[in-house]
Design an enzyme around this catalytic site. Sequence first.
Site: not given
Length: 910
Positions: A150-152
């Site tokens: 998720h995300s980074m």
Amino acid sequence: GVRDVLFLYEENRCSMTYMYEYPEYLKIKLPKKTARRYPVYELYLYGEGSYADENKNLLLTGIPVLFLPGNAGSYKQVRSLGSIALRKAEDVDFKYHFNFFSVNFNEELVALYGGSLQRQTKFVHECIKVILKLYRDREFAPTSVAIVGHSMGGLVARALLTLKNFKPELINLLITQATPHVAPVMPLDKYLTDFYTAVNSHWILKAQDLRNLTTLSVAGGFRDYQVRSGLTFLPRLSQHDSALSVVSSAVPRAWASTDHLSIVWCKELILATIRAFFDLVDENTRQITEDPKKRMSVLNHHFVRHPAKIFEENPEAFTELIGAFMWITVKASKWTYTVHNDSDGKYFTFPLASHRKSYSHVYCENSMLDTSSWIYGCMNSNSSVCLEATDLSWRAELLPTTKVVILKLQDYPSLSHIVIQVPPAAGNKYTLDCEFFKEDSRTVQLPVTHLFSLGLSSSKILLNSTGLLYNVQLQHFNRIYQAFKIYIECHCQSLKERKPSVYRLHIPWSHEDSVTVAKVPSFTEISAKLHIAQPQNDNRIPELNIYSSSDCQYEVILKTSLLQILGQIIRFHAGTLPVYVVSNILLTYGGQLRTLISTGQCSDFSLEIVRTAKPYKVEPLISIVVFLQRFDWFREIWESLALPEVDAAVLSSQDAWFPLVSLILFLFGTGIAYWSGVFFSTFLRLFSSLWLSLMRPTVLQKDNKLITPRRLCGVLSLALISWTTCGAFAVFIIYLQYLFKKHVHVFMTFSFYFQGSDCSKETSQNSSVHTVKTTSFSDSTSKETQSLSNSATIAEAINSLRMHVTVLNLFTWIMLLNLPSLIYWLKNLRYSVRLDPDPCRSTAIILICILEILMNSSSSEMKSSKLLKIAAKVPLPLSVALLAFGQMHLYKVPHFVTFSLLLHVLCCIV
């Protein structure tokens, strides 16, 4: 524009995922060397109820999946994936199941500070080794791990492949959720941008070596204002056949935009992901298949085009049409049939020979959303009964209220009939429709309105629908700064109950479609804007697909939306605003220095920014350089000077830039700089007045020396703090010291002498009543001298105040841009006192020296400086350089400002 980005998006259409049993997180013991090297990070195994109890001894038999949280993300976010996967495994009696692991990154703020990204990547590598060791000596032991990031966390997963000792075969599937792959949202430090450069360069250069890794990137759409969807698309030059990028609004059975956090728990998206995981399992190895083609087929099935069928890797070419069903021949070009409690099954056959000359396509739709086959192609040229046929249901596409098939007759020359199967329906009511049509008659061209029409003009078409499908081509709609509102008004001749209309905005060059369901009759508003501009080698046209009711009239009106255009500018370029604000302040600062040379007085910040901060001073030069960089000879000269590429040129190559954007952002920056100057002046005036009334000093101390032993000790102590702890912390301390010591002192000087002169007037008036009016010439002269001295002191205080308000304004932006690393350091202070690596340590030491000297300087010292003329000319080229090289590298902004302040200090000394 800000309002459009933050508030004017579709409502949340995601359902929440719930755990059926209490979630448990079993901490996995890591090797001592790994635990000692990464004391902050941990690895967990997710479980619920009895499943969690069974796994406490770590005798695992499932398929390993590793979840990586993003910026400030929790390892507990794995629970949505883990819980639904457990329920799905129960449905198949645990024939195969998944073990979900999750990494605890201590909720580090890696989007603000890139210094820990490499450390996280290396820890994930160690976790993969530990996970695979848990399955050693099992019957179906895995050799690779699937990763969901998720995300980074998704970027960290991609960075694994850049490690020297990492084996690419350890990962076979990577799914990223709202991960900014292209560039950081805010390039706040060099470690962050260098990390992105290393990852993306490796994936482009080593694309051939990554063919065995299948990657899916899912974006949140317009609800996600933290990470715009354009950043989540994997680099175009990476492997085309094993990478897929989609927006959640285009994902079948979800059709919903998600915000940055809800993409982790959105039930519709999680279901699509888990279904894909189970379809990816190879029944022979009981692990995720090693076949890259099958992996891409599964992902396309669940995330791009769902045929309303359960996935089959190799569906049978021919199917026997069995059952004692009635065969009915339909010769009409348009047909509708409503099924309601039919006890007998039927086959409707449509002979194609009579339609091939008159029509180019056949369209069929079925409102029964089950997963059974329903449409077939028959090759019997004479018989009205077809015993063996090809299953055309795989050509279908699932929409929210129906499943549709569009067949081009020219592509199926061997077919003699189309067969629609209607099985016995007990209590079910649904409708089937078919029609033959010419493509030209159902395709309508609608030129979009011009960018500068500002919604005053519109494009309009009227569809007198006798058909079930219309394609409205939106001509010249291909740039990210275009934004429109599309109004669709539906009128029907009768008021009978009808199926809802479905409107789909289809963008052919990227999977970012949006689907809207509307009642009939209705008035519907659709926003049309892009996440990605049209590639240069792509000439396909965006379409508005209208799945309509046959006896209704549709009016389509398209208008330019100024509000959404501004929203697109903010969405794509809000991260560059600090650069434009500082550029405006630098221009104002240069103007103040020039005024000091010409008049001996420093002009007010608010007046000077109106006079000096003009876009024509900086914008034309950058535009000329961007234009010239198209030519090889200029690029060679530019590279020979060792100059980096202009950021605007890079953005232009990404189709995310146009000249007016820079002008709008510059004006926005002017407004922010102006009101920040007003705010600082007002705040300091109020605070110093309050301080003066509370403290009531009788004498104000004045120290004319710029450098004293005491101040030198202060500089050394702050430099030591910067070196041993965090550079941003030392910058914050010197900022507060500068704010309260210098500015409050200057205001108090002004207030003190002003109040003093009033007191002297009042005293002289009272004393004149009781004394004889005899004054000597010497007494009047001394009073006049004192009055002139007070006036000169007040004038100097005003000049110093105006200059220092501008310096404070500049320094405030330095402090704000360094604040993320300070927040990161404070959050991790219990684990480490020293921030390592520190992106602003060296800059902080220079700023400490500069501010300590500026704190004790005044405008009178600058007037007589030999360097003042040079210092007055420097801010303009610095402002141009800032806009040229700082938009995609925010961490460079403090360097430009520091250089300008260094000249200021030299003016006070020389």
